[in-house]
Design an enzyme around this catalytic site. Structure first.
Site, PDB file in Angstrom:
ATOM      1  N   LYS A 244      35.476  46.057  40.679  1.00  0.00           N
ATOM      2  CA  LYS A 244      34.788  44.764  40.699  1.00  0.00           C
ATOM      3  C   LYS A 244      33.557  44.857  41.576  1.00  0.00           C
ATOM      4  O   LYS A 244      33.490  45.660  42.504  1.00  0.00           O
ATOM      5  CB  LYS A 244      35.716  43.659  41.211  1.00  0.00           C
ATOM      6  CG  LYS A 244      35.940  43.678  42.716  1.00  0.00           C
ATOM      7  CD  LYS A 244      36.755  42.493  43.175  1.00  0.00           C
ATOM      8  CE  LYS A 244      36.902  42.523  44.694  1.00  0.00           C
ATOM      9  NZ  LYS A 244      37.741  41.418  45.194  1.00  0.00           N
ATOM     10  N   ALA A 276      41.493  32.367  43.932  1.00  0.00           N
ATOM     11  CA  ALA A 276      42.077  32.954  42.707  1.00  0.00           C
ATOM     12  C   ALA A 276      41.022  33.327  41.676  1.00  0.00           C
ATOM     13  O   ALA A 276      41.371  33.657  40.537  1.00  0.00           O
ATOM     14  CB  ALA A 276      43.102  32.017  42.078  1.00  0.00           C
TER      15      ALA A 276
END
Length: 364
Positions: A244, A276
């Site tokens: 990521k 989240a």
């Protein structure tokens, strides 16, 4: 002074000194004979039943009282009596209602939301214990706030994790007990003994019973590979990594999956679930690469902002977390969220620290 007198006496007896008499030297003492005559230092006796040990007390703040009560039940004691109030402007007032002079005291207080309020509360409790002459103060911090700011990754930023360590030590903490620090090297910020526990034994036990078919453990970023690898070894499962790129605070863009997750049950391992956002994007990336199902687990369920809504709307089968921080009411009502208790783990660690025995067995 007595010290000076002792030194002068020793100097007079040294062979070859101007004041030493010829032929008056005595044979050197036998160290073995001295060892036989000396007695070992008496051990500090402590009762193995903490409910009967007057040299042990457990206190807590307001951050997670249910966890403190559960720990107290596990080790067979009650939480110490204290008065904690707030002035109209929000200042904390804390008073101990029990004598702690010469006592080994443990204080349970995660620095979760509201972070600054709970942190200051902990510092004031430590100061009160220090001024009440507690023999030793151990801070039990299941969740260590500011842990994500552990280095200078950009110009002109603070290393807040180090600052909090200095605050706790300056306030009077003699020892610290943490659960799943965001970065293990934070232990080095402290100049006092630190015990670093992991919630993985509790989580591994749960997923072994769940027995997911064709399991693969997934790290949501490169920084969590070590944690995920340890979990994968315990589960006897392969490891995958999601690459990521973080573009801003609490904003992440998932790039691609490293590892074969096609047709497998994926288990995402992380230490913190905050908003989240990263978790949901990781789930989407895994399903895009052919995952059969996706579960997630984390030690600290912060669940800030839209976290609950994102989890509820995602394709996650289940999110398993521990009770290091108290869950919001919305999280407790969400069917996808499962909470496991680490009170037994913390209770066993507290007992070991008080009895001065090893805590290494708690890592397996």
């Amino acid at each position: 002074m007595e010290v000076g007198t002792t030194i002068a006496t020793l100097e007079e007896k040294q062979p070859g000194s101007p004041d030493a008499k010829d032929g008056a030297h005595k044979p050197a003492p036998n160290p073995d004979a001295k060892a036989k005559d000396s007695k070992p230092a008496p051990e500090r006796k402590r009762s193995r039943n903490l409910s009967e040990d007057r040299r042990f007390k457990l206190f807590c703040g307001t951050a997670n009282r249910p966890l403190a009560d559960e720990i107290a039940r596990h080790i067979g004691v009650t939480v110490g009596e204290a008065k904690l109030q707030r002035f109209a402007d929000g200042e904390v007032y804390f008073q101990l209602l029990e004598n702690v002079r010469g006592v080994d005291v443990f204080v349970v207080q995660p620095t979760c939301y509201p972070v600054d309020q709970n942190l200051v509360e902990l510092l004031i409790i430590i100061d009160a214990l220090k001024r009440a002459s507690a023999a030793r103060i151990t801070v039990v911090v299941p969740y260590y706030g500011y842990a994500r700011q552990d280095r200078k990754d950009r110009p002109r930023v603070a290393i807040s994790a180090k600052l909090i360590a200095d605050l706790l030590t300056t306030a009077g903490a003699n020892r610290a007990l943490f659960v799943d620090l965001h970065a293990a090297q934070i232990q080095g910020f402290f100049n006092i003994p630190v015990d670093h526990l992991f919630a993985s034994p509790v989580l591994v036990s749960y997923f072994r019973e769940l027995n997911l078919p064709n399991l693969i453990v997934v790290s949501p970023d490169a920084g969590g590979v070590e944690r995920a690898r340890f979990f994968a070894q315990k589960m006897g499962a392969p490891l995958a990594i999601v690459d990521k790129r973080r573009t801003d605070i609490n904003v992440a863009e998932v790039m691609h999956v490293v590892g074969d997750v096609h047709g497998k049950s994926c288990l995402i391992i992380d230490d913190i679930i905050d908003t989240a956002g990263t978790l949901v994007k990781t789930v989407d990336a895994l399903y895009a690469n052919g995952a059969a199902s996706v579960h997630a687990c984390a030690s600290h369920a912060i669940f800030s902002g839209p976290a609950i809504e994102r989890i509820a709307a995602s394709r996650l089968e289940q999110v398993v977390v521990t009770n290091t921080v108290p869950l919001r009411e919305a999280a407790q009502k969400t069917p996808k969220i499962k909470v496991l208790s680490i009170a037994g783990l913390l209770g066993a660690a507290i007992e070991s620290i008080h009895m001065e025995t090893s805590v290494s067995t708690l890592f397996s």
